[in-house]
Design a protein around this motif. Structure first.
Motif, PDB file in Angstrom:
ATOM      1  N   TYR A   7      30.530  36.603  34.196  1.00 31.14           N
ATOM      2  CA  TYR A   7      29.694  36.366  35.408  1.00 31.14           C
ATOM      3  C   TYR A   7      30.610  35.961  36.521  1.00 31.14           C
ATOM      4  N   ARG A   8      31.307  34.525  36.191  1.00 22.45           N
ATOM      5  CA  ARG A   8      32.344  34.236  37.096  1.00 22.45           C
ATOM      6  C   ARG A   8      32.969  35.432  37.562  1.00 22.45           C
ATOM      7  N   SER A  10      32.528  38.226  38.451  1.00 20.96           N
ATOM      8  CA  SER A  10      32.004  39.509  39.098  1.00 20.96           C
ATOM      9  C   SER A  10      31.215  38.240  40.176  1.00 20.96           C
ATOM     10  N   LYS A  11      31.392  37.021  39.834  1.00 24.42           N
ATOM     11  CA  LYS A  11      30.946  36.314  41.451  1.00 24.42           C
ATOM     12  C   LYS A  11      32.160  36.246  42.262  1.00 24.42           C
ATOM     13  N   VAL A  12      33.311  36.454  41.675  1.00 23.97           N
ATOM     14  CA  VAL A  12      34.714  35.982  42.554  1.00 23.97           C
ATOM     15  C   VAL A  12      34.937  37.007  43.173  1.00 23.97           C
ATOM     16  N   ILE A  14      32.204  39.252  44.346  1.00 29.74           N
ATOM     17  CA  ILE A  14      32.134  39.602  45.285  1.00 29.74           C
ATOM     18  C   ILE A  14      31.996  38.346  46.025  1.00 29.74           C
ATOM     19  N   ILE A  15      32.893  37.762  46.442  1.00 33.09           N
ATOM     20  CA  ILE A  15      33.154  36.638  47.345  1.00 33.09           C
ATOM     21  C   ILE A  15      34.235  37.482  47.945  1.00 33.09           C
TER      22      ILE A  15
END
Length: 189
Positions: A7-8, A10-12, A14-15
Motif C-alpha cells: 500500500y505504501r 502504491s501510495k508513493v 501515485i504521489i
C-alpha cells in the motif's frame, strides 16, 4: 505486513506520478509562454530594424523593448483593440479608444481614463512611434532629441525617462532588463 508495504509503495508511486505531472504542466506552460514572447519579438523586430535603417532614428532594441513593455507582448487590451503597442495617447487620423491607464506622480501611482491612438495595423503603430521620437510633440519638436543622440540602448532608455515618454520611475530599468533578457541589442548593429 506485506499489504501495508505494498500500500505504501502504491501510495508513493501515485504521489510521484502526480508531482511529475504537475512539474510537466508547469514546464509546458512556461515553454508556451516563452514561445509566444519569442514569436512576438520575431514578428515586430523586422519593423523596428527597417524603420531604423530608413530614418537612422530610434535604436531597434529600444523600439522592441517599448513594444514589449507597453503592450505585454501584444496582449494588452490597448494592443488588441487599437494595435497600439506603445501606449501613445491622443488620436491617429481621427481614431482613438478610451481606456484606463496607470500614471505616476512623485513616485506614486494613480489611474486615469484617457484617449489612446487607434491604429489600423501594427506597421502604422511603428511608423507613428518613430515619427513621434523623430519629430517630438506638438508642444516640443525636440522632446526626444536625447533619445536620438544616445550612443547605446542604456542611454536611450534613460533619455526616454528624462524626456518624459513615460511617468513610470522604473521605465529605463524595465526597458534595459527586457533588452538584456532577450539580447535585443543584436538588432542595433
Amino acid at each position: 505486513m506485506k499489504r501495508i508495504s505494498k500500500y505504501r509503495k502504491s501510495k508513493v508511486s501515485i504521489i510521484i506520478l502526480v508531482v511529475s505531472l504537475v512539474l510537466l504542466s508547469i514546464f509546458l506552460r512556461q515553454f508556451q509562454k516563452e514561445n509566444r514572447e519569442i514569436h512576438f519579438i520575431d514578428e515586430i523586430a523586422p519593423l523596428a530594424v527597417e524603420l531604423n535603417q530608413q530614418t537612422e532614428g530610434v535604436l531597434p532594441s529600444i523600439t522592441i523593448a517599448q513594444a514589449i513593455l507597453e503592450s505585454n507582448y501584444g496582449k494588452s487590451e490597448l494592443a488588441i483593440k487599437a494595435n497600439n503597442l506603445f501606449g501613445i495617447k491622443g488620436s491617429y487620423k481621427g481614431k482613438s479608444v478610451k481606456m484606463q491607464t496607470m500614471e505616476y506622480k512623485n513616485n506614486k501611482s494613480y489611474t486615469i481614463e484617457t484617449e489612446f491612438r487607434a491604429y489600423p495595423d501594427l506597421k502604422s503603430a511603428f511608423i507613428d512611434h518613430t515619427k513621434l521620437i523623430l519629430e517630438g510633440t506638438s508642444w516640443n519638436e525636440h522632446q526626444y532629441y536625447d533619445v536620438l543622440a544616445a550612443a547605446n540602448y542604456q542611454e536611450a532608455a534613460h533619455a526616454l525617462k528624462k524626456n518624459h515618454y513615460s511617468t513610470d520611475p522604473m521605465y529605463p530599468e524595465k526597458l534595459i532588463a527586457i533588452i538584456e533578457q532577450y539580447n535585443l541589442g543584436k538588432y542595433d548593429n
